[in-house]
Design a protein around this motif. Structure first.
Motif, PDB file in Angstrom:
ATOM      1  N   CYS A 108       0.811  -1.217   0.000  1.00  0.00           N
ATOM      2  CA  CYS A 108       0.000   0.000   0.000  1.00  0.00           C
ATOM      3  C   CYS A 108       0.846   1.270   0.000  1.00  0.00           C
ATOM      4  N   THR A 109       2.089   1.130  -0.397  1.00  0.00           N
ATOM      5  CA  THR A 109       2.914   2.322  -0.595  1.00  0.00           C
ATOM      6  C   THR A 109       2.399   3.054  -1.830  1.00  0.00           C
ATOM      7  N   PRO A 111      -7.093   1.990  -4.082  1.00  0.00           N
ATOM      8  CA  PRO A 111      -6.205   1.850  -5.245  1.00  0.00           C
ATOM      9  C   PRO A 111      -5.469   3.140  -5.599  1.00  0.00           C
ATOM     10  N   GLU A 112      -6.068   4.268  -5.242  1.00  0.00           N
ATOM     11  CA  GLU A 112      -5.425   5.539  -5.547  1.00  0.00           C
ATOM     12  C   GLU A 112      -5.879   6.591  -4.543  1.00  0.00           C
ATOM     13  N   LYS A 113      -5.115   7.636  -4.444  1.00  0.00           N
ATOM     14  CA  LYS A 113      -5.520   8.758  -3.598  1.00  0.00           C
ATOM     15  C   LYS A 113      -4.915  10.042  -4.156  1.00  0.00           C
ATOM     16  N   TYR A 151      -1.445  15.410  -9.149  1.00  0.00           N
ATOM     17  CA  TYR A 151      -1.817  15.219  -7.740  1.00  0.00           C
ATOM     18  C   TYR A 151      -2.327  13.802  -7.459  1.00  0.00           C
ATOM     19  N   LEU A 152      -2.230  12.916  -8.467  1.00  0.00           N
ATOM     20  CA  LEU A 152      -2.742  11.557  -8.312  1.00  0.00           C
ATOM     21  C   LEU A 152      -1.630  10.618  -7.861  1.00  0.00           C
ATOM     22  N   ASN A 153      -1.958   9.762  -6.880  1.00  0.00           N
ATOM     23  CA  ASN A 153      -1.004   8.781  -6.353  1.00  0.00           C
ATOM     24  C   ASN A 153      -1.612   7.383  -6.463  1.00  0.00           C
ATOM     25  N   PHE A 154      -0.818   6.439  -6.914  1.00  0.00           N
ATOM     26  CA  PHE A 154      -1.273   5.054  -7.063  1.00  0.00           C
ATOM     27  C   PHE A 154      -0.591   4.156  -6.042  1.00  0.00           C
ATOM     28  N   SER A 155      -1.343   3.153  -5.583  1.00  0.00           N
ATOM     29  CA  SER A 155      -0.725   2.088  -4.784  1.00  0.00           C
ATOM     30  C   SER A 155       0.110   1.228  -5.729  1.00  0.00           C
ATOM     31  N   SER A 183       3.413   9.044  -6.614  1.00  0.00           N
ATOM     32  CA  SER A 183       2.789  10.000  -7.515  1.00  0.00           C
ATOM     33  C   SER A 183       2.999   9.557  -8.959  1.00  0.00           C
ATOM     34  N   THR A 184       1.986   9.754  -9.777  1.00  0.00           N
ATOM     35  CA  THR A 184       2.069   9.358 -11.179  1.00  0.00           C
ATOM     36  C   THR A 184       2.702  10.436 -12.067  1.00  0.00           C
ATOM     37  N   LYS A 185       2.997  11.604 -11.476  1.00  0.00           N
ATOM     38  CA  LYS A 185       3.502  12.703 -12.296  1.00  0.00           C
ATOM     39  C   LYS A 185       4.910  12.406 -12.812  1.00  0.00           C
ATOM     40  N   SER A 186       5.233  13.022 -13.911  1.00  0.00           N
ATOM     41  CA  SER A 186       6.547  12.846 -14.529  1.00  0.00           C
ATOM     42  C   SER A 186       7.617  13.598 -13.757  1.00  0.00           C
ATOM     43  N   ILE A 187       8.801  13.022 -13.721  1.00  0.00           N
ATOM     44  CA  ILE A 187       9.961  13.645 -13.086  1.00  0.00           C
ATOM     45  C   ILE A 187      11.098  13.683 -14.113  1.00  0.00           C
TER      46      ILE A 187
END
Length: 745
Positions: free
Chosen positions: A468-469, A722-724, A496-500, A472-476
């Protein structure tokens, strides 16, 4: 009397006749004593040895191929149906049980009717034993005396054979050596090739058909000339009626039906699993280097009649090949339509570069020809057979046209293994072995794309990262990697979207995979990959998280097997045992399974659940939605940069399958990701195979198998959203990181 004999008209003819008789006797003795070539002794005839084809068997014992110069498989008298023997005798040698190898009555009949009266209906004077002698030792040329010398040699050999062997033994020798159409030797090989049956299973019609071909192998070949062969079959049946072997009613009933072939292609380019048979041959040659025959000589796989037992599932292989053909035929059409007139294989620059790499071009360059001269030669048209999914065709085209034609085709590779042993059940090296010899299972190392991501996640879980870590899905942008910025396939990005971990893997999110790799470190991921049995070189760079390295299908299959084999990878293998022609064991083979675990049971169950999510609600969900498969399935799709490679790894409790689809030329990919993604290119072959397997109860042990139940600990660890999204305050006050350095370890 003396005076009578001294008369000129009696004396000189008698003298002439005597000279002829003495001359013939002398001529016969010269042959008998070996002046025209050594004749086999009785001792040599008593130990007859004939070249035998090596047989390659599927795991259920079905014949899938042979290695031979002469296609021959021996049988015993008990294997010969009575109607087969009767058909032979009625047609070829009605006094077989009466003569001593040479039928003098038939020879006299032939002499008077055929030679003096020119009556072609009188038949031949050759016996089964004479034919056997010819089959065993062939014929040589002696200029104008060839026919006479060969006939006399055969008569001597035939009589010696009759002194050594019983009539039953002679029939067995004959049936094991007699040539049939299509370079087939012996009745067993002919029965299997033309009717897909053993000799003992041949019907009256089938027996008569094969016996009918003995008069002229090519002319009465039932594959090439079915009508002519059927007429000849009917002649054999009438002969059987004539000599009382069958009733006329039975013959009439048999003759009323057409010949129904079930032709089996045992030559290397055709038939079931040709790529597999070629790979088995390579392995067999290496194995036999370490074995000697009892006489100390090396084994010859083309002549010594070995029997090779393999792991291949005959029925599953056939279903897989049909699934592949059905899907690739449709996909090829879509592929060509998507490009239209802008197809890359029509690019003259690309085509010229490919031609320059060909052996013919290089050879002519070395010989001093200019490029224009070479291209001019390659532009000359000739009749060439071209592969097409609609059916092969022969067209008048140039070598350049042929190169361009084959440049457009998508190809494939597929392997399915039993995860508990590594036994290969399905092996497809390409779309058609006749035209595409390159084996994508054993020879190819294409970039594996997102099928590498599970190895990254496995290393992370094993290193202590919780399922459950969130990432962030954003590009780096990684500043120390020449400002490398990995992107996701989706054009839209929510910063601002984060996936497990489960969601990120099931949705195959590139940005998260790289971040997980950065978190756990490249050395640990590489170490994990090595524990999974993959020994191929790795770039050991951040992009490896996205599958930029090339790994063979076999290695992927062995590694993925660990997820349903108690965390132990396997080595795919093909051969279970090898026997000599007498059934003596030469060598047997056991599965190669590592004793040490590649990772913990906890990691295995977590990863398996993540890959089940890939099928249930992720990138492979069309397995459920489009193909309506309800089996317990986990898996991973993969697509490489510019849509060059499409992958799918399907995992079920009893079978692990790896499938790849792409163009052999790496300059050509799919036009769009929608078409080129693994879910669209490779997954359907797996899905279509399982659809057919689900219909067959014999595959229930695979299709109805269930994954192990998850422990309470794992269920709790996986129990998260699944996401937050980042909170308002975090978005407002936190500094958004857009650039960073990648960890070195």
């Amino acid at each position: 009397m003396k005076q009578f004999l001294q008369k000129k008209w009696v004396k000189w003819p008698s003298l002439g006749l005597g000279i002829i008789v003495l001359g013939f006797i002398g001529f016969y003795l010269s042959i008998y004593l070996g002046a025209w070539g050594k004749l086999p002794t009785k001792q040599e005839l008593g130990t007859l040895k004939q070249a035998q084809a090596t047989q390659v068997l599927a795991k259920d014992g079905q014949l899938i191929g042979k290695y031979y110069i002469y296609d021959r498989q021996p049988i015993t008298y008990a294997d010969l149906p009575e109607h087969l023997i009767n058909a032979l005798i009625a047609t070829e040698d009605v006094r077989f049980y009466e003569h001593d190898g040479v039928d003098n009555k038939s020879l006299l009949r032939v002499f008077f009717k055929s030679i003096l009266l020119r009556d072609k209906s009188s038949g031949g004077g050759s016996t089964i034993t004479l034919q056997l002698a010819k089959n065993l030792y062939g014929r040589k040329k002696y200029r104008i005396f060839s026919t006479v010398i060969n006939k006399l040699k055969e008569s001597i050999i035939a009589q010696r054979i009759e002194e050594i062997y019983t009539k039953q033994e002679i029939l067995v020798l004959y049936f094991n050596t007699v040539p049939f159409p299509d370079n087939t030797y012996g009745i067993e090989s002919a029965a299997q090739k033309f009717f897909n049956k053993t000799t003992s299973q041949l019907t009256l019609s089938q027996s008569a058909t094969l016996i009918g071909t003995l008069k002229a192998n090519h002319s009465y070949n039932p594959r090439l000339f079915p009508e002519r062969s059927q007429l000849r079959r009917d002649v054999v049946l009438k002969q059987m009626v004539k000599y009382g072997y069958i009733l006329s009613q039975k013959a009439d009933k048999t003759m009323s039906k057409s010949i129904a072939l079930d032709y089996q292609y045992f030559n290397h380019d055709l038939g079931l699993a040709p790529y597999f048979r070629e790979e088995v041959k390579k392995e067999l040659l290496k194995i036999m280097e370490h074995h000697k025959k009892l006489d100390g000589n090396d084994y010859d796989i083309y002549n010594d009649g070995l029997v090779v037992y393999t792991t291949l599932d005959f029925k599953m292989q056939a279903l897989a090949e049909e699934a592949m053909k059905e899907h690739l035929k449709s996909l090829q059409k879509q592929y060509e339509t998507s490009y239209g007139d802008q197809a890359p294989w029509k690019d003259k620059g690309l085509l010229k570069n490919i031609i320059r790499k060909q052996k013919t071009y290089k050879k002519w360059t070395e010989e001093g020809l200019t490029e224009s001269q070479i291209l001019d030669s390659l532009s000359k048209e000739k009749e060439i057979e071209l592969f097409e999914w609609s059916g092969d065709s022969t067209k008048k085209v140039s070598s350049i046209d042929s190169t361009q034609h084959y440049l457009k085709f998508l190809n494939t590779g597929m392997i399915a293994v039993a995860p508990s042993t590594g036994a290969v059940q399905v092996y497809i090296g390409g779309i058609d072995y006749r035209h595409f010899k390159y084996d994508h299972v054993s020879q190819s190392k294409r970039q594996v794309g997102s099928t590498f991501k599970p190895f990254v996640y496995t290393a992370a879980i094993e290193d202590g990262m919780k399922p459950c870590t969130y990432f962030s899905t954003k590009s780096i942008t990684y500043t120390d990697l020449e400002d490398w910025t990995p992107k996701n396939s989706s054009k839209e990005e929510d910063p601002y979207l984060n996936f497990s971990l489960e969601t990120a893997l099931s949705q195959s999110v590139n940005t998260v995979a790289v971040k997980v790799l950065n978190e756990v470190g490249i050395p640990k991921v590489v170490d994990q990959v090595r524990k999974l049995g993959i020994t191929d070189s790795l770039s050991e760079k951040p992009a490896m998280a996205l599958g930029t390295d090339g790994i063979p299908l076999k290695s992927l299959a062995g590694a993925y097997a660990s997820f349903v084999n108690e965390s132990k990878p396997v080595t795919p293998f093909y051969i279970t045992k090898i026997e000599d022609k007498n059934g003596n064991l030469i060598q047997s083979f056991e599965p190669k399974i590592k004793d040490t675990l590649a990772y913990s049971a906890y990691t295995r169950q977590v990863m398996l659940q993540m890959m089940r999510a890939t099928v249930n609600k992720g990138t492979a969900s069309r397995i459920r939605n489009s193909y309506k498969l309800n089996n317990d399935i986990a898996g991973k799709t993969g697509t490489t940069q510019d849509n060059k490679d499409g992958w799918f790894v399907g995992i079920t409790p009893k079978l692990v399958t790896v499938t790849w689809v792409g163009n052999d030329n790496y300059n050509i990919g799919f036009k769009t990701t929608a078409m080129g993604q693994g879910a669209n290119t490779a997954l359907p072959i797996f899905a279509k195979l399982y659809q057919e397997m689900n219909k067959d109860a014999s595959f229930d042990f695979i299709t109805k198998a269930k994954f192990e139940k998850l422990t309470e600990e794992i269920l709790d660890d996986l129990d998260c959203k699944p996401e937050k999204r980042d909170s308002f305050l975090k978005r407002l006050f936190s500094k958004k990181q857009k650039k960073k350095k990648f960890r070195k370890n």
